[in-house]
Design a protein around this motif. Structure first.
Motif, PDB file in Angstrom:
ATOM      1  N   ALA A 251       0.841  -1.191   0.000  1.00  0.00           N
ATOM      2  CA  ALA A 251       0.000   0.000   0.000  1.00  0.00           C
ATOM      3  C   ALA A 251       0.876   1.241   0.000  1.00  0.00           C
ATOM      4  O   ALA A 251       1.867   1.323   0.740  1.00  0.00           O
ATOM      5  N   SER A 276      -9.462   0.980 -10.063  1.00  0.00           N
ATOM      6  CA  SER A 276      -9.622   0.337  -8.754  1.00  0.00           C
ATOM      7  C   SER A 276      -8.699  -0.855  -8.668  1.00  0.00           C
ATOM      8  O   SER A 276      -8.456  -1.549  -9.661  1.00  0.00           O
ATOM      9  N   GLY A 279     -10.822  -3.958  -5.595  1.00  0.00           N
ATOM     10  CA  GLY A 279     -12.159  -3.484  -5.262  1.00  0.00           C
ATOM     11  C   GLY A 279     -12.198  -2.101  -4.663  1.00  0.00           C
ATOM     12  O   GLY A 279     -13.279  -1.580  -4.381  1.00  0.00           O
ATOM     13  N   ARG A 280     -11.036  -1.454  -4.477  1.00  0.00           N
ATOM     14  CA  ARG A 280     -10.997  -0.108  -3.908  1.00  0.00           C
ATOM     15  C   ARG A 280     -10.427   0.863  -4.928  1.00  0.00           C
ATOM     16  O   ARG A 280      -9.444   0.566  -5.616  1.00  0.00           O
ATOM     17  N   GLN A 281     -11.047   2.036  -5.026  1.00  0.00           N
ATOM     18  CA  GLN A 281     -10.562   3.038  -5.966  1.00  0.00           C
ATOM     19  C   GLN A 281      -9.213   3.572  -5.488  1.00  0.00           C
ATOM     20  O   GLN A 281      -8.994   3.798  -4.292  1.00  0.00           O
ATOM     21  N   PRO A 283      -6.202   6.088  -4.677  1.00  0.00           N
ATOM     22  CA  PRO A 283      -6.200   7.492  -4.243  1.00  0.00           C
ATOM     23  C   PRO A 283      -5.590   8.391  -5.303  1.00  0.00           C
ATOM     24  O   PRO A 283      -4.731   7.984  -6.081  1.00  0.00           O
ATOM     25  N   PRO A 303      -3.874   1.322  -3.028  1.00  0.00           N
ATOM     26  CA  PRO A 303      -4.593   1.688  -1.797  1.00  0.00           C
ATOM     27  C   PRO A 303      -4.291   0.696  -0.673  1.00  0.00           C
ATOM     28  O   PRO A 303      -3.685  -0.353  -0.894  1.00  0.00           O
ATOM     29  N   LEU A 305      -4.833  -2.246   1.495  1.00  0.00           N
ATOM     30  CA  LEU A 305      -5.572  -3.489   1.280  1.00  0.00           C
ATOM     31  C   LEU A 305      -5.000  -4.595   2.145  1.00  0.00           C
ATOM     32  O   LEU A 305      -3.838  -4.528   2.587  1.00  0.00           O
TER      33      LEU A 305
END
Length: 386
Positions: A251, A276, A279-281, A283, A303, A305
């Motif tokens: 990360a 993404s 599953g996370r957009q 930054p 990101p 995770l």
């Protein structure tokens, strides 16, 4: 009464005629090899039992009589024409095929060269003409003149040069103007420089038109759009993720996402691109760090995770491309906080005397050169020694 010599001769002639007639009616139809005598045919009411009579053959299947040719040769007559029908095994007469005259040749229909496959169509989010969107316009052969008017007249860009030559050939092959010379000139100037997926497709179609014109210099044909179901020219996808070579990232680290066969103008990617990871957009805003033909590289920050294999997804103009298991997220290195009882051992002699605060070096004053100030903290006040 005396009979004259003339009367006697007449009587002899009559007797001879009667004798000849009698022989003709009582003969068996035979004849000698030299043709003298015989040669007659027996006339019957119909074919005898168990025999069929061909329409043009001798009765009862009899062998044709031997006839003497004018030059004295004796033989059977030559057959000059096959019978129109012949009996088959089941007794049904079948027509004998006859040779018909060869049909007259008709003008050969020329097959039109193939046309541009789907792109797919560019989103053209900025509304500015670019090679990707003009390719989409050219997919309809009726729009070749409109496309030619949009393309810059003077340009060194390989994609524009290619589409200009293709538009001119499109008009020429349909007899609507254009210029084969211009198409040949633009093709020669390319030198295989078109390196996008749409560019390669346009290159192949232009070569097909020029080959058609070489084989049929005076011919014109009506071009048709590619039929439905034709495979697209571009296989837009995420071709890989660069994490530095080990396939792992933490990360906060930066990774590169490589997109292949982009079917749109690269300038249209960033304004609306959403990336993404796991599953996370991501930054911040993605950065376009490389453009080479249809190959684009986006740089993003990983990101926070949980460790494990993650999927990467890039969305642009409502189209998603994804790469499952793109790389592995590893745990972030964390330095454990020491316990209060261990502080003396960790610090040792570095601890200041009791009542003194540990201070780091003070920043230098940028107003001019001077000796470093010594700061001593006393009881309730600070003294600065010069």
């Amino acid at each position: 009464m005396a009979v004259s010599l003339g009367m006697r001769i007449s009587g002899l002639l009559v007797v001879g005629a009667v004798a000849v007639a009698a022989v003709a009616f009582t003969s068996d139809g035979g004849g000698t090899a030299d043709g003298r005598g015989g040669g007659g045919t027996i006339v019957t009411a119909g074919p005898s039992a168990g025999q069929r009579k061909g329409p043009n053959g001798p009765p009862g299947g009899a062998t044709p009589p031997v006839r003497q040719s004018p030059d004295g040769h004796v033989g059977r007559p030559a057959v000059t024409e096959p019978p129109p029908s012949s009996p088959s095994r089941d007794g049904v007469e079948k027509e004998t095929p006859r040779l018909s005259p060869s049909p007259s040749t008709s003008p050969k229909l020329l097959e039109a060269p193939g046309w541009l496959p789907p792109g797919p169509d560019s989103s053209d989010t900025d509304g500015t003409a670019d090679p990707a969107s003009v390719y989409d316009l050219l997919r309809d052969p009726a729009e070749c003149r409109t496309a030619l008017n949009v393309i810059p007249r003077t340009t060194t860009d390989a994609e524009w040069t290619l589409l200009r030559g293709l538009s001119s050939a499109c008009l020429a092959v349909q007899g609507e103007g254009g210029s084969w010379k211009q198409a040949l000139r633009e093709r020669a100037a390319l030198a295989d420089a078109a390196d996008t997926c749409k560019g390669r497709a346009a290159y192949a179609v232009l070569d097909g038109l020029l080959d058609f014109h070489r084989r049929h210099p005076a011919a014109t044909v009506r071009l048709k759009p590619a039929p439905s179901g034709t495979p697209a020219a571009c296989a837009y996808r995420i071709s890989g993720v660069d994490t530095g070579g080990d396939g792992e990232a933490k990360a906060g680290e930066v990774i590169g996402i490589e997109l292949a066969d982009a079917y749109f103008d690269p300038a249209e990617l960033l304004p609306g691109a959403v990336v993404s990871v796991g599953g996370r957009q991501v930054p911040g805003v993605p950065v376009l760090t490389s453009v080479a033909g249809g190959r684009l590289v986006l740089s993003v920050v990983v990101p926070a995770l949980e460790p494990g294999r993650v999927e990467v997804v890039v969305r642009q103009a409502g189209t998603d491309v994804r790469l499952p298991g793109a790389f592995t997220v590893t745990a972030v290195d964390v330095v454990p906080e020491p316990s209060p009882s261990a502080l003396p051992q960790l610090l040792g002699a570095s601890l200041p005397p009791q009542g003194m605060l540990p201070l780091g070096p003070l920043p230098a004053d940028g107003t001019g050169a001077h000796a470093s100030a010594g700061l001593r903290v006393g009881q309730g006040h600070a003294d600065v020694a010069g």
